[in-house]
Design an enzyme around this catalytic site. Structure first.
Site, PDB file in Angstrom:
ATOM      1  N   HIS A  63       0.861  -1.183   0.000  1.00 12.45           N
ATOM      2  CA  HIS A  63       0.000   0.000   0.000  1.00 12.45           C
ATOM      3  C   HIS A  63       0.900   1.237   0.000  1.00 12.45           C
ATOM      4  O   HIS A  63       1.592   1.478   0.990  1.00 12.45           O
ATOM      5  CB  HIS A  63      -0.916  -0.017   1.227  1.00 12.45           C
ATOM      6  CG  HIS A  63      -1.820  -1.212   1.271  1.00 12.45           C
ATOM      7  ND1 HIS A  63      -3.068  -1.229   0.697  1.00 12.45           N
ATOM      8  CD2 HIS A  63      -1.621  -2.455   1.775  1.00 12.45           C
ATOM      9  CE1 HIS A  63      -3.623  -2.422   0.859  1.00 12.45           C
ATOM     10  NE2 HIS A  63      -2.767  -3.189   1.516  1.00 12.45           N
ATOM     11  N   ARG A  65      -0.371   4.265  -0.608  1.00 11.68           N
ATOM     12  CA  ARG A  65      -1.242   5.299  -0.015  1.00 11.68           C
ATOM     13  C   ARG A  65      -1.468   6.544  -0.860  1.00 11.68           C
ATOM     14  O   ARG A  65      -2.236   7.410  -0.457  1.00 11.68           O
ATOM     15  CB  ARG A  65      -0.706   5.740   1.359  1.00 11.68           C
ATOM     16  CG  ARG A  65      -0.514   4.631   2.371  1.00 11.68           C
ATOM     17  CD  ARG A  65      -1.798   3.908   2.691  1.00 11.68           C
ATOM     18  NE  ARG A  65      -1.658   3.054   3.877  1.00 11.68           N
ATOM     19  CZ  ARG A  65      -2.453   2.024   4.113  1.00 11.68           C
ATOM     20  NH1 ARG A  65      -3.417   1.696   3.266  1.00 11.68           N
ATOM     21  NH2 ARG A  65      -2.293   1.305   5.201  1.00 11.68           N
ATOM     22  N   ASP A 315       2.525  -6.998   2.144  1.00  7.82           N
ATOM     23  CA  ASP A 315       1.344  -6.260   2.622  1.00  7.82           C
ATOM     24  C   ASP A 315       1.776  -5.043   3.451  1.00  7.82           C
ATOM     25  O   ASP A 315       1.179  -4.730   4.495  1.00  7.82           O
ATOM     26  CB  ASP A 315       0.385  -7.147   3.422  1.00  7.82           C
ATOM     27  CG  ASP A 315      -1.001  -6.502   3.580  1.00  7.82           C
ATOM     28  OD1 ASP A 315      -1.237  -5.423   2.995  1.00  7.82           O
ATOM     29  OD2 ASP A 315      -1.844  -7.071   4.290  1.00  7.82           O
ATOM     30  N   HIS A 319       0.921   3.504   8.391  1.00 10.65           N
ATOM     31  CA  HIS A 319      -0.073   4.387   9.010  1.00 10.65           C
ATOM     32  C   HIS A 319       0.628   5.495   9.775  1.00 10.65           C
ATOM     33  O   HIS A 319       1.799   5.367  10.136  1.00 10.65           O
ATOM     34  CB  HIS A 319      -0.950   3.595   9.994  1.00 10.65           C
ATOM     35  CG  HIS A 319      -1.957   2.710   9.307  1.00 10.65           C
ATOM     36  ND1 HIS A 319      -3.029   3.203   8.619  1.00 10.65           N
ATOM     37  CD2 HIS A 319      -2.017   1.360   9.203  1.00 10.65           C
ATOM     38  CE1 HIS A 319      -3.731   2.193   8.112  1.00 10.65           C
ATOM     39  NE2 HIS A 319      -3.134   1.065   8.448  1.00 10.65           N
TER      40      HIS A 319
HETATM   41 ZN   LIG Z   1      -5.678  -7.608   2.165  1.00  8.16          ZN
END
Ligand SMILES: [Zn+2]
Length: 450
Positions: A63, A65, A315, A319
């Site tokens: 991610h 973002r 993954d 944050h």
């Molecule tokens: Zn997932």
């Protein structure tokens, strides 16, 4: 750049060609030479004894973002962190704001990638419009725009008819659907694995059955449609066995494991707090799907060792500090994973569960096979622009998230000592990361990263 780097006596694990041998490698102006240049001055010589050189790693699942949550990560910071983790190629999930559910959104992201990314970035598009699970997105348009597969990652496509239609169209496009296989109803409101530890801590659980039901349905839909279903971040021993049987049957079903699900358990979520030593929940260990018990973590590691799980994927889910604070229920799911991935998975190598060539294969050929990248991306063809990760499988270091290149400092392994570190990463002939620890092995200068 006019640079000559010679890696001496390095263990070259070349999974694309299946070779594993100790030799010298020469990189001249970003090109890998089979023959060392005679008497050339100005070369950087690297003492490669004990080090491993492999094709640079491929991460199927991260991610970045951007757009929409640049306070958590950007293409720039995320790919710098990826390079530090040894990844030369990363696939970014489409749950951005706006999501990657239109060709225009994908093209806008790829414009950012062209200017800001330090490693190769391959985007996924969504399965459904707005990731809402109701209407299949314009998969054909997304494919033309350059996505390498489809995923509503973060959410399961609960409606089986919608998922079947999406799989039929993805099969036509010969692209995989990446399945966040967690039955939505069963995990609703959950914080961690449903089991002894969740009971002990008194927090709501996410049952393994949520994953097993979802995997079961999507294997059935892979059979019906002939589509390639890729199970993201698999976590339970039973789910691994379902994937094994689907593969035995000849279905196009693959799976990835994250470093945290291979190595960490739900006991990482226990923190002792207060004067009376009360046990509480560690928000840093909150991740979706959740960390399971030790038997499941070992089953995932063994599934990777025997090849049922073909790829390691981080993954990486950065944050802000604030996102991870508050009650167990309100804290965000996710672990900032690029920079600890290798050190974590090597724990299973040091324990004797997974061999080093197998781990390297899962970090390179695993993802390349699922994305159907050319073989040259995961081997060392002569006279080609080099894609290479250099790492020391025995280097001990202490994780200090304050030093992460990622904006996301959220990790449950902060302060842990890991054994194994990436020392340099090259992609398409460019050196994109050099670790301080490599310096003491260099003579004739330092390798410089761009
Ligand atoms: Zn997932």
């Amino acid at each position: 750049m006019n640079e000559c780097v010679i890696l001496h006596d390095v263990r070259v694990i070349d999974p694309g060609s299946g070779t594993d041998s100790v030799r010298d490698l020469c990189i001249l102006d970003g090109v890998l030479l089979n023959v060392l240049p005679d008497g050339r001055d100005g070369c950087v010589h690297v003492d490669g004894r004990g080090l491993v050189a492999s094709p640079s790693f491929i991460d199927l699942h991260c991610h970045l973002r951007q757009p929409g949550s640049e306070d958590k990560e950007t293409v720039r910071t995320g790919t710098m962190a990826a390079a530090a983790g040894g990844f030369g190629t990363v696939c970014c999930m489409p749950n951005t704001r706006p999501p990657m559910d239109t060709a225009a959104n994908v093209r806008a992201l790829l414009d950012i990638v062209r200017t800001d990314a330090v490693v190769e970035v391959l985007p996924f598009g969504t399965v459904t419009v707005g990731r809402l699970g109701r209407e299949v997105a314009d998969l054909e348009g997304l494919a033309v725009a350059g996505v390498v597969g489809f995923s509503d990652d973060g959410d399961y496509v609960l409606d089986s008819v919608v998922m079947r239609d999406a799989l039929e169209r993805a099969a036509e496009l010969q692209l995989p659907v990446i399945d966040h296989a967690q039955d939505g109803g069963l995990v609703m409101g959950g914080v961690m694995n449903e089991g002894e530890v969740s009971t002990l801590l008194g927090v709501p659980g996410m049952p393994p059955a949520a994953e097993e039901l979802a995997v079961c349905r999507d294997i059935a839909l892979a059979r019906t449609t002939g589509a390639h279903v890729h199970i993201a971040h698999i976590t339970t021993g039973r789910a691994v066995e379902m994937v094994r049987r689907a593969q035995d049957e000849g279905l196009k079903v693959t799976a990835e494991a994250t470093p945290h699900h291979m190595v960490l358990t739900d006991e990482c979520a226990i923190i002792v707090e207060g004067q009376n030593g009360e046990r509480g929940f560690n928000n840093q260990a909150k991740v979706n799907p959740p960390l399971r018990n030790s038997a499941d973590a070992m089953a995932v590691a063994r599934g990777l060792a025997d090849g049922v799980i073909s790829a390691i994927a981080t993954d990486h889910a950065p944050h802000t500090v604030g996102n991870k604070q508050g009650s167990p229920e309100s804290a965000a799911f996710g672990i900032s994973g690029f920079e600890t991935a290798l050190g974590l998975v090597l724990k299973r190598y040091h324990e004797g569960v997974v061999s080093l060539p197998r781990l390297v294969h899962a970090l390179t050929c695993g993802g390349a096979g699922i994305l159907r990248l050319p073989d040259s991306r995961v081997s060392f063809p002569d006279d080609s622009l080099v894609n290479l990760t250099l790492f020391d499988p025995d280097y001990e270091w202490t994780v200090d998230s304050a030093h992460f290149l990622s904006k996301g400092k959220n990790t449950p392994v902060d302060g842990w000592t890991l054994r194994g570190k990436v020392l340099a990463t090259f992609i398409a002939g460019k050196c994109v990361h050099v670790d301080e620890a490599l310096r003491s092995r260099c003579t004739g200068g330092d390798i410089t990263s761009q």
